[in-house]
Design a protein around this motif. Structure first.
Motif, PDB file in Angstrom:
ATOM      1  N   GLY A   1       0.816  -1.214   0.000  1.00 41.25           N
ATOM      2  CA  GLY A   1       0.000   0.000   0.000  1.00 41.25           C
ATOM      3  C   GLY A   1       0.845   1.256   0.000  1.00 41.25           C
ATOM      4  N   ASN A   2       1.958   1.228   0.719  1.00 38.53           N
ATOM      5  CA  ASN A   2       2.850   2.399   0.777  1.00 38.53           C
ATOM      6  C   ASN A   2       3.529   2.653  -0.565  1.00 38.53           C
ATOM      7  OD1 ASN A   2       2.279   2.884   3.468  1.00 38.53           O
ATOM      8  ND2 ASN A   2       3.980   1.614   4.210  1.00 38.53           N
ATOM      9  N   ARG A   3       3.577   1.618  -1.421  1.00 37.97           N
ATOM     10  CA  ARG A   3       4.149   1.783  -2.757  1.00 37.97           C
ATOM     11  C   ARG A   3       3.103   2.329  -3.737  1.00 37.97           C
ATOM     12  NH1 ARG A   3       6.669  -3.982  -4.005  1.00 37.97           N
ATOM     13  NH2 ARG A   3       6.828  -4.681  -1.852  1.00 37.97           N
ATOM     14  N   VAL A   4       1.969   2.686  -3.222  1.00 35.50           N
ATOM     15  CA  VAL A   4       0.868   3.262  -3.989  1.00 35.50           C
ATOM     16  C   VAL A   4       0.365   2.297  -5.070  1.00 35.50           C
ATOM     17  CG1 VAL A   4       0.012   5.448  -4.941  1.00 35.50           C
ATOM     18  CG2 VAL A   4       2.137   5.441  -3.680  1.00 35.50           C
TER      19      VAL A   4
ATOM     20  N   ASN B   1      -2.533  -0.118  -6.468  1.00 35.22           N
ATOM     21  CA  ASN B   1      -3.984  -0.043  -6.286  1.00 35.22           C
ATOM     22  C   ASN B   1      -4.512  -1.280  -5.567  1.00 35.22           C
ATOM     23  OD1 ASN B   1      -4.774  -2.116  -8.245  1.00 35.22           O
ATOM     24  ND2 ASN B   1      -4.209  -0.642  -9.829  1.00 35.22           N
TER      25      ASN B   1
ATOM     26  N   ASP C   1     -11.901  -1.222  -5.795  1.00 38.20           N
ATOM     27  CA  ASP C   1     -12.099   0.218  -5.987  1.00 38.20           C
ATOM     28  C   ASP C   1     -13.513   0.563  -6.426  1.00 38.20           C
ATOM     29  OD1 ASP C   1      -9.458   0.645  -5.298  1.00 38.20           O
ATOM     30  OD2 ASP C   1      -8.774   0.343  -7.337  1.00 38.20           O
TER      31      ASP C   1
END
Length: 322
Positions: A83-86, A88, A126
């Motif tokens: 998640g910290n690596r963005v 999705n 999403d």
């Protein structure tokens, strides 16, 4: 996952018996390696390998047996790092699913007592709407007209774009097409024989516009009688004596990318599949039939292409009258 010393050994061609050394090595193959060897679908194999290797880098795992020391805390820390690596939510869910598949196998083999991925909260999907952009009708027409010349490459590229836009094929499905797959007929209607995911075969009616363009390409290329050869080939390898080599999935991607960029809307090949599905649904195609047409196992996947409920022209806004 790399290739450890005790990876699966293939017996020499024509050999009936394993050597004593091969027998011993096969007996010592860890279940972690067995799991990976059992992944036969190339796309699944590549995706799962990328996911598990990413987890190994994060945790510092070097040997297959070290997976047995993994706890839920390790998996949660990896999920948070993803998640910290963005990345999705869909990508993170897929990577967790790959790791979970490995641990399910280890549980079945009694190598571990439980699956540490289970119970780890996964990101929400999403939305129910696909991320792959679909072209508008005018853009699709422009793309079909983009290869303008009379060279073999122009004929081939035009036929490829038409086959993708009129039949909603995946890149790999298009690359697997053989000349004979273009010659099927069902109830008097020409069909394409498509080899889909998981080895599933489906027959898709040929659109007349695409059929004409493919025939023109094959006539110029000269491989129309090479039934077992690839339908779409690299331009420099179209002679019948070349073994019928197919264009690659990367080659198809570059064709779509190049022509769309010239028109001002740079897209990938999957957008043509999304375009075909969206267009069919917009023109009142039955969604169950579209599911079958696309080769989807679940109709939920097909629904991401159904934008009929979100069309601005159908909004109650335009029903208001004072």
């Amino acid at each position: 996952m790399g290739k450890p010393d005790n990876a699966l050994v293939i017996a020499p061609s024509g050999s009936r018996l394993l050597t004593a050394e091969d027998f011993r090595r096969l007996s010592d193959v860890p279940p972690e390696v067995e799991w990976f060897a059992n992944l036969t679908n190339p796309q699944t194999r590549r995706a799962y390998q990328n996911a598990v290797e990413d987890f190994m880098r994060f945790t510092g795992i070097k040997k297959p047996e070290e997976f047995r020391d993994v706890t839920r805390a390790h998996v949660i820390a990896w999920r948070d790092d993803l998640g910290n690596r963005v990345l999705n939510g869909t990508t993170i869910r897929h990577r967790l699913s790959a790791l979970s598949s490995l641990f399910d196998y280890l549980c079945d083999r009694n190598a571990v007592t439980h699956n540490p991925v289970k119970g780890v909260k996964r990101p929400k999907v999403d939305s129910g709407e696909g991320r792959t952009p679909a072209l508008g009708d005018h853009q699709a027409r422009e793309l079909l007209d983009a290869p303008e010349g009379d060279r073999l490459k122009d004929k081939r590229d035009k036929a490829i774009l038409a086959t993708l836009l009129y039949h909603a094929l995946r890149r790999d499905e298009l690359c697997k097409l053989k000349v004979k797959d273009f010659k099927h007929e069902r109830r008097g209607v020409p069909h394409l024989k498509v080899s889909g995911k998981g080895g599933k075969i489906r027959y898709v009616p040929l659109h007349p516009a695409a059929s004409r363009l493919v025939y023109e390409y094959m006539e110029m290329a000269g491989h129309g009688h090479d039934d077992n050869g690839a339908l779409f080939r690299p331009v420099s390898h179209n002679a019948k004596d070349n073994g019928g080599k197919s264009i690659t999935a990367d080659g198809v991607y570059k064709i779509v990318r190049t022509y769309s960029a010239q028109l001002g809307f740079e897209i990938g090949a999957h957008s043509l599949r999304a375009t075909a599905a969206t267009n069919a649904l917009d023109h009142q195609a039955d969604i169950a039939k579209v599911q079958e047409w696309l080769g989807h196992a679940n109709i939920t996947t097909t629904r991401i292409y159904d934008h009929r409920k979100t069309r601005p022209e159908d909004s109650p806004t335009f029903k208001v009258s004072y």
